[in-house]
Design an enzyme around this catalytic site. Structure first.
Site, mmCIF file in Angstrom:
data_model
loop_
_atom_site.group_PDB
_atom_site.id
_atom_site.type_symbol
_atom_site.label_atom_id
_atom_site.label_comp_id
_atom_site.label_asym_id
_atom_site.label_seq_id
_atom_site.Cartn_x
_atom_site.Cartn_y
_atom_site.Cartn_z
ATOM 1 C CG ASN A 276 2.342 -7.933 1.789
ATOM 2 O OD1 ASN A 276 2.839 -6.355 1.588
ATOM 3 N ND2 ASN A 276 1.733 -8.179 1.035
ATOM 4 C CD1 TRP A 277 1.395 -3.549 7.497
ATOM 5 C CD2 TRP A 277 2.854 -1.922 7.713
ATOM 6 N NE1 TRP A 277 1.655 -3.903 8.891
ATOM 7 C CE2 TRP A 277 2.164 -2.341 9.121
ATOM 8 C CE3 TRP A 277 3.460 -0.483 8.067
ATOM 9 C CZ2 TRP A 277 2.855 -2.203 10.072
ATOM 10 C CZ3 TRP A 277 3.838 -0.290 8.778
ATOM 11 C CH2 TRP A 277 4.014 -1.342 10.301
ATOM 12 C CG HIS B 48 2.945 -10.128 -3.097
ATOM 13 N ND1 HIS B 48 1.556 -9.843 -3.883
ATOM 14 C CD2 HIS B 48 2.355 -10.377 -1.785
ATOM 15 C CE1 HIS B 48 0.513 -9.947 -2.635
ATOM 16 N NE2 HIS B 48 0.944 -10.409 -1.877
ATOM 17 C CD GLU C 217 1.010 -14.564 0.298
ATOM 18 O OE1 GLU C 217 0.698 -13.988 1.430
ATOM 19 O OE2 GLU C 217 1.146 -13.746 -0.908
ATOM 20 C CB SER D 185 -8.356 -14.753 3.797
ATOM 21 O OG SER D 185 -8.815 -13.897 2.613
ATOM 22 N N GLY E 296 -1.672 -10.107 5.480
ATOM 23 C CA GLY E 296 -2.093 -8.142 4.492
ATOM 24 C C GLY E 296 -3.115 -7.426 5.719
HETATM 25 P P1 PGA Z 1 -4.058 -10.905 2.993
HETATM 26 O O1 PGA Z 1 -2.645 -10.334 2.340
HETATM 27 O O2 PGA Z 1 -4.286 -11.085 4.343
HETATM 28 O O3 PGA Z 1 -4.994 -9.452 3.396
HETATM 29 O O4 PGA Z 1 -5.550 -11.630 2.902
HETATM 30 C C1 PGA Z 1 -1.927 -11.330 2.597
HETATM 31 C C2 PGA Z 1 -0.959 -11.188 1.674
HETATM 32 O O5 PGA Z 1 -1.136 -10.402 -0.096
HETATM 33 O O6 PGA Z 1 0.339 -10.734 1.484
#
Ligand code: PGA
Length: 259
Positions: free
Chosen positions: A7-8, A96, A167, A213, A234
């Site tokens: 997920n960019w 999301h 998430e 994370s 992310g």
């Molecule tokens: P992150 O984001 O890996 O930067 O914590 C994950 C996401 O929001 O899909």
């Protein structure tokens, strides 16, 4: 088959998105990872450029959200599912937490987006998870189940297939990933709820991913948990080396090679 969804978000310019996609495609050609589904989700405006790079490679494309409306029309600021398909997308993230928090997406809206996605042959990835306050109030299970049921209850099994991303909101972008054992527990809860909604076979067909994370140092601790069938990544997915490290290790250590 493990899924890694990159997920960019809004981290990159169009040029950076194109370059990162080109790097991933060149690397993938040298190191084909046949048992990993890699899905890249750039911003909508970078989609065509990224699609040009991804071309006929095995890397797939996803969008970060989609309009609620299944038909084209007067919806200023929205991207229709039709255009996402035209641009080469196969997947779309739905609900999301950043969409819920900043743009007011509710479970009812997520449900409509799922229906729109399915109608246009996009595989929905429904994102669910509790906030820190909900976790502290011991409302993790109620929140996750409420979001799942709110978006899915009563829907026919999507012909496109379906993925769920657990998430926890407090784990996204904070460097504080959830304890893998807790991720496993919540994933099992999600699996059981999916069995109730769609039946055992469909639940078994649904990938349940962990996100929040995830990085090259911690991703394996999640994959060691049986109910985790992939990752939604992310910020770590915006660096070629990090993404490659994770995909490669999954291919070699977690998948049976079927060459
Ligand atoms: P992150 O984001 O890996 O930067 O914590 C994950 C996401 O929001 O899909």
């Amino acid at each position: 088959m493990y899924k890694i969804i990159a997920n960019w978000k809004m981290y990159l310019t169009i040029r950076q998105s194109r370059e990162l996609a080109a790097q991933m495609v060149a690397w993938w050609k040298e190191t084909p990872c046949i048992n990993v589904d890699l899905v890249i989700c750039p911003s909508d405006i970078a989609m065509r450029d990224v699609a040009d790079q991804v071309g006929n490679s095995a890397i797939k494309l996803g969008a970060q959200t989609v309009s609620l409306s299944p038909t084209l029309g007067a919806f200023t600021g929205q991207t229709p599912a039709q255009q996402l398909r035209e641009a080469g997308c196969d997947y779309v993230l739905i609900g999301h937490s950043e969409q819920r928090r900043f743009y007011g997406v509710t479970d009812a809206m997520a449900r409509q987006q799922i229906q729109t996605a399915i109608q246009h042959r996009l595989h929905p990835v429904l994102c669910i998870g509790e906030t820190e306050a909900e976790r502290k109030a011991h409302r993790t299970d109620a929140t996750v189940l409420g979001q799942l049921q709110g978006a899915l209850q009563g829907l026919a099994w999507p012909t496109t297939g379906l993925s769920i991303a657990y998430e926890p909101v407090w784990a996204i972008g904070t460097g504080n990933a959830v304890d893998p054992k807790e991720a496993q527990r919540v994933h099992l809860l999600i699996k059981h709820a999916l069995q109730d909604i769609f039946g055992d076979m469909r639940a078994a067909d649904t990938s349940v991913l962990y996100g929040g994370s995830v990085n090259p140092d911690n991703f394996e601790s999640f994959l060691q948990e049986k109910a985790v069938s992939g990752l939604l990544v992310g910020s770590a997915s915006t660096k070629a080396e990090s993404l490659q490290t994770m995909v490669k290790r999954i291919q070699t250590d977690y998948c049976q090679v079927t060459l």
